[in-house]
Design a protein around this motif. Structure first.
Motif, PDB file in Angstrom:
ATOM      1  N   ILE A  71       4.590  11.279   4.728  1.00 19.11           N
ATOM      2  CA  ILE A  71       3.393  10.411   4.108  1.00 19.11           C
ATOM      3  C   ILE A  71       4.010   9.506   3.204  1.00 19.11           C
ATOM      4  O   ILE A  71       3.499   8.273   2.875  1.00 19.11           O
ATOM      5  CB  ILE A  71       2.380  11.310   3.519  1.00 19.11           C
ATOM      6  CG1 ILE A  71       1.514  11.924   4.456  1.00 19.11           C
ATOM      7  CG2 ILE A  71       1.537  10.400   2.536  1.00 19.11           C
ATOM      8  CD1 ILE A  71       0.516  13.051   3.971  1.00 19.11           C
ATOM      9  N   ASP A  72       5.078   9.774   2.284  1.00 21.67           N
ATOM     10  CA  ASP A  72       5.708   9.058   1.357  1.00 21.67           C
ATOM     11  C   ASP A  72       6.292   7.719   1.833  1.00 21.67           C
ATOM     12  O   ASP A  72       6.290   6.670   1.640  1.00 21.67           O
ATOM     13  CB  ASP A  72       6.682   9.774   0.556  1.00 21.67           C
ATOM     14  CG  ASP A  72       6.408  10.532  -0.431  1.00 21.67           C
ATOM     15  OD1 ASP A  72       4.918  10.465  -0.700  1.00 21.67           O
ATOM     16  OD2 ASP A  72       6.736  11.742  -0.837  1.00 21.67           O
ATOM     17  N   ALA A  73       6.994   8.031   3.036  1.00 20.42           N
ATOM     18  CA  ALA A  73       7.639   6.855   4.028  1.00 20.42           C
ATOM     19  C   ALA A  73       6.639   5.937   4.413  1.00 20.42           C
ATOM     20  O   ALA A  73       6.698   4.705   4.626  1.00 20.42           O
ATOM     21  CB  ALA A  73       8.417   7.408   5.121  1.00 20.42           C
ATOM     22  N   ARG A  74       5.495   6.655   5.088  1.00 17.85           N
ATOM     23  CA  ARG A  74       4.568   5.666   5.573  1.00 17.85           C
ATOM     24  C   ARG A  74       3.807   4.731   4.377  1.00 17.85           C
ATOM     25  O   ARG A  74       3.431   3.628   4.234  1.00 17.85           O
ATOM     26  CB  ARG A  74       3.234   6.436   6.135  1.00 17.85           C
ATOM     27  CG  ARG A  74       2.051   5.668   6.664  1.00 17.85           C
ATOM     28  CD  ARG A  74       2.612   5.030   7.914  1.00 17.85           C
ATOM     29  NE  ARG A  74       1.290   4.432   8.492  1.00 17.85           N
ATOM     30  CZ  ARG A  74       1.392   3.303   9.088  1.00 17.85           C
ATOM     31  NH1 ARG A  74       2.477   2.629   9.446  1.00 17.85           N
ATOM     32  NH2 ARG A  74       0.238   2.791   9.635  1.00 17.85           N
ATOM     33  N   GLY A  87       3.324  -0.149   1.981  1.00 22.32           N
ATOM     34  CA  GLY A  87       3.341  -1.115   0.696  1.00 22.32           C
ATOM     35  C   GLY A  87       4.260  -2.685   0.868  1.00 22.32           C
ATOM     36  O   GLY A  87       3.830  -3.306   0.465  1.00 22.32           O
ATOM     37  N   ASN A  88       5.109  -2.464   1.686  1.00 22.76           N
ATOM     38  CA  ASN A  88       6.193  -3.343   2.094  1.00 22.76           C
ATOM     39  C   ASN A  88       5.324  -4.397   2.879  1.00 22.76           C
ATOM     40  O   ASN A  88       5.400  -5.634   2.331  1.00 22.76           O
ATOM     41  CB  ASN A  88       7.492  -2.884   2.713  1.00 22.76           C
ATOM     42  CG  ASN A  88       8.321  -2.019   1.889  1.00 22.76           C
ATOM     43  OD1 ASN A  88       8.483  -2.492   0.607  1.00 22.76           O
ATOM     44  ND2 ASN A  88       9.181  -1.482   2.477  1.00 22.76           N
ATOM     45  N   ARG A  89       4.568  -4.078   3.773  1.00 18.46           N
ATOM     46  CA  ARG A  89       3.559  -4.708   4.688  1.00 18.46           C
ATOM     47  C   ARG A  89       2.755  -5.486   3.785  1.00 18.46           C
ATOM     48  O   ARG A  89       2.468  -6.771   4.012  1.00 18.46           O
ATOM     49  CB  ARG A  89       3.103  -4.005   5.681  1.00 18.46           C
ATOM     50  CG  ARG A  89       3.980  -3.774   6.943  1.00 18.46           C
ATOM     51  CD  ARG A  89       3.466  -2.837   7.853  1.00 18.46           C
ATOM     52  NE  ARG A  89       2.265  -3.131   8.632  1.00 18.46           N
ATOM     53  CZ  ARG A  89       1.491  -2.585   9.112  1.00 18.46           C
ATOM     54  NH1 ARG A  89       1.700  -1.219   9.557  1.00 18.46           N
ATOM     55  NH2 ARG A  89       0.535  -3.123   9.806  1.00 18.46           N
ATOM     56  N   ASP A 140       0.949 -10.362   1.010  1.00 17.46           N
ATOM     57  CA  ASP A 140       0.560 -11.279   0.057  1.00 17.46           C
ATOM     58  C   ASP A 140       1.414 -12.607  -0.221  1.00 17.46           C
ATOM     59  O   ASP A 140       1.141 -13.674  -0.320  1.00 17.46           O
ATOM     60  CB  ASP A 140       0.826 -10.674  -1.108  1.00 17.46           C
ATOM     61  CG  ASP A 140       0.241 -11.025  -2.696  1.00 17.46           C
ATOM     62  OD1 ASP A 140      -0.831 -11.694  -2.445  1.00 17.46           O
ATOM     63  OD2 ASP A 140       1.019 -10.981  -3.752  1.00 17.46           O
ATOM     64  N   GLU A 141       2.680 -12.415   0.052  1.00 19.65           N
ATOM     65  CA  GLU A 141       3.471 -13.722   0.027  1.00 19.65           C
ATOM     66  C   GLU A 141       3.337 -14.688   1.188  1.00 19.65           C
ATOM     67  O   GLU A 141       3.197 -15.917   1.016  1.00 19.65           O
ATOM     68  CB  GLU A 141       5.098 -13.214   0.346  1.00 19.65           C
ATOM     69  CG  GLU A 141       5.778 -12.341  -0.868  1.00 19.65           C
ATOM     70  CD  GLU A 141       7.247 -11.994  -0.413  1.00 19.65           C
ATOM     71  OE1 GLU A 141       7.316 -12.387   0.491  1.00 19.65           O
ATOM     72  OE2 GLU A 141       7.368 -10.968  -1.086  1.00 19.65           O
ATOM     73  N   GLU A 156      -5.583   1.986   3.434  1.00 13.50           N
ATOM     74  CA  GLU A 156      -4.868   2.893   4.139  1.00 13.50           C
ATOM     75  C   GLU A 156      -3.886   3.621   3.101  1.00 13.50           C
ATOM     76  O   GLU A 156      -3.715   4.799   3.107  1.00 13.50           O
ATOM     77  CB  GLU A 156      -4.094   2.526   5.259  1.00 13.50           C
ATOM     78  CG  GLU A 156      -3.515   3.395   6.090  1.00 13.50           C
ATOM     79  CD  GLU A 156      -2.831   3.069   7.460  1.00 13.50           C
ATOM     80  OE1 GLU A 156      -1.911   3.897   7.957  1.00 13.50           O
ATOM     81  OE2 GLU A 156      -3.124   1.800   7.710  1.00 13.50           O
ATOM     82  N   ILE A 157      -3.391   2.823   2.274  1.00 12.89           N
ATOM     83  CA  ILE A 157      -2.406   3.335   1.161  1.00 12.89           C
ATOM     84  C   ILE A 157      -2.986   4.379   0.312  1.00 12.89           C
ATOM     85  O   ILE A 157      -2.636   5.230   0.082  1.00 12.89           O
ATOM     86  CB  ILE A 157      -1.712   2.217   0.432  1.00 12.89           C
ATOM     87  CG1 ILE A 157      -0.742   1.673   1.388  1.00 12.89           C
ATOM     88  CG2 ILE A 157      -0.976   2.678  -0.797  1.00 12.89           C
ATOM     89  CD1 ILE A 157      -0.233   0.198   0.762  1.00 12.89           C
ATOM     90  N   ARG A 158      -4.359   3.993  -0.216  1.00 17.58           N
ATOM     91  CA  ARG A 158      -5.133   4.532  -1.078  1.00 17.58           C
ATOM     92  C   ARG A 158      -5.552   6.103  -0.397  1.00 17.58           C
ATOM     93  O   ARG A 158      -5.510   6.883  -1.200  1.00 17.58           O
ATOM     94  CB  ARG A 158      -6.377   4.006  -1.448  1.00 17.58           C
ATOM     95  CG  ARG A 158      -6.245   3.031  -2.542  1.00 17.58           C
ATOM     96  CD  ARG A 158      -7.665   2.216  -2.975  1.00 17.58           C
ATOM     97  NE  ARG A 158      -7.248   1.377  -4.137  1.00 17.58           N
ATOM     98  CZ  ARG A 158      -8.296   0.500  -4.364  1.00 17.58           C
ATOM     99  NH1 ARG A 158      -9.443   0.681  -3.734  1.00 17.58           N
ATOM    100  NH2 ARG A 158      -7.779  -0.506  -5.221  1.00 17.58           N
TER     101      ARG A 158
END
Length: 57
Positions: free
Chosen positions: A3-6, A11-13, A18-19, A48-50
């Motif tokens: 889950i941490d990795a996901r 977060g990276n995506r 945003d960029e 999904e992160i939340r």
């Protein structure tokens, strides 16, 4: 740990989107439909992160 990795991946995506949104908006002929779609994708990633973070607690 999966889950941490996901969460990190999402977060990276999220940051990349945003960029991309910021770059798109700097163009005088920014495609408002594309920007809206990118923002919707970003919002879905945030949700999904939340959800995943809530599962960790």
């Amino acid at each position: 740990m999966a889950i941490d990795a996901r969460i990190r991946e999402l977060g990276n995506r999220h940051r990349n989107l945003d960029e991309t949104i910021q770059q798109e908006m700097t163009h005088p002929s920014a495609d408002s439909l594309r920007v809206r779609e990118l923002k919707q994708q970003k919002l879905r990633l945030k949700e999904e992160i939340r959800t995943l973070e809530a599962r960790l607690n």
